[in-house]
Design a protein around this motif. Structure first.
Motif, mmCIF file in Angstrom:
data_model
loop_
_atom_site.group_PDB
_atom_site.id
_atom_site.type_symbol
_atom_site.label_atom_id
_atom_site.label_comp_id
_atom_site.label_asym_id
_atom_site.label_seq_id
_atom_site.Cartn_x
_atom_site.Cartn_y
_atom_site.Cartn_z
ATOM 1 N N THR A 27 11.843 -2.412 -24.668
ATOM 2 C CA THR A 27 12.513 -3.276 -23.693
ATOM 3 C C THR A 27 13.828 -3.809 -24.275
ATOM 4 N N ILE A 30 16.368 -0.998 -24.309
ATOM 5 C CA ILE A 30 16.861 -0.729 -22.951
ATOM 6 C C ILE A 30 17.857 -1.802 -22.520
ATOM 7 N N ASP A 31 17.595 -3.052 -22.895
ATOM 8 C CA ASP A 31 18.547 -4.132 -22.600
ATOM 9 C C ASP A 31 19.888 -3.872 -23.291
ATOM 10 N N ARG A 33 21.089 -0.997 -24.088
ATOM 11 C CA ARG A 33 21.729 0.128 -23.389
ATOM 12 C C ARG A 33 22.432 -0.363 -22.119
ATOM 13 N N GLN A 34 21.798 -1.297 -21.414
ATOM 14 C CA GLN A 34 22.400 -1.839 -20.197
ATOM 15 C C GLN A 34 23.673 -2.620 -20.518
ATOM 16 N N ARG A 35 23.651 -3.379 -21.612
ATOM 17 C CA ARG A 35 24.844 -4.127 -22.016
ATOM 18 C C ARG A 35 25.984 -3.165 -22.374
ATOM 19 N N GLY A 37 26.384 -0.195 -21.201
ATOM 20 C CA GLY A 37 26.860 0.376 -19.944
ATOM 21 C C GLY A 37 27.855 -0.540 -19.250
ATOM 22 N N ALA A 38 27.557 -1.831 -19.267
ATOM 23 C CA ALA A 38 28.462 -2.806 -18.646
ATOM 24 C C ALA A 38 29.792 -2.860 -19.403
ATOM 25 N N GLU A 94 20.432 5.750 -26.756
ATOM 26 C CA GLU A 94 19.621 6.655 -25.930
ATOM 27 C C GLU A 94 18.645 7.453 -26.794
#
Length: 136
Positions: A27, A30-31, A33-35, A37-38, A94
């Motif tokens: 988790t 994944i967080d 990775r989201q950051r 992406g932003a 990833e």
């Protein structure tokens, strides 16, 4: 309850807590990775804006509470370098996600095996799991 069954239940408890830890780790990855992406999206927008600039436009960089004038070429170069860095970080994260999912799946299979073994031992020796009947 037999000692073998107790050992299996302890093993199951340990595997379950390891599974939970792996889920929490995944988790967090994944967080991250989201950051990333932003950040990547934001830098792509800045790069797009730079493409619309003319040589006469002035570029400013925010340093703390102050806007400081910056050379256009240097600003573009910085954004390109930042995008390269973010892309390499995305690849690294990833890979971590793939590895985390593989570890999670492996641990899940281990838990299922332990549960199956417990169930088989319980069915083979029902007296070990059921409380003894007391005659009055």
């Amino acid at each position: 309850m037999s000692s073998a069954l107790l050992q299996l239940q302890d093993k199951l408890q340990l595997a379950s807590s390891e599974y939970q830890k792996l889920q929490n780790d995944l988790t967090a990855i994944i967080d991250a990775r989201q950051r990333l992406g932003a950040q990547q999206q934001e830098n792509e927008l800045v790069k797009k804006e730079f493409q619309q600039l003319t040589p006469n436009n002035t570029v400013y960089k925010l340093i703390g509470p102050v806007l400081v004038q910056q050379d256009q070429a240097e600003a573009k170069s910085n954004v390109d370098k930042r995008l390269e860095f973010i892309q390499s970080e995305v690849k690294r994260v990833e890979k971590q996600i793939e590895d985390g999912n593989a570890k999670l799946e492996k641990k899940k299979l281990e838990i299922v095996e332990i549960q199956t073994e417990i169930q088989q031992k319980s069915q083979a020796n029902p007296a070990a799991t059921a409380p003894a009947a007391i005659s009055a």
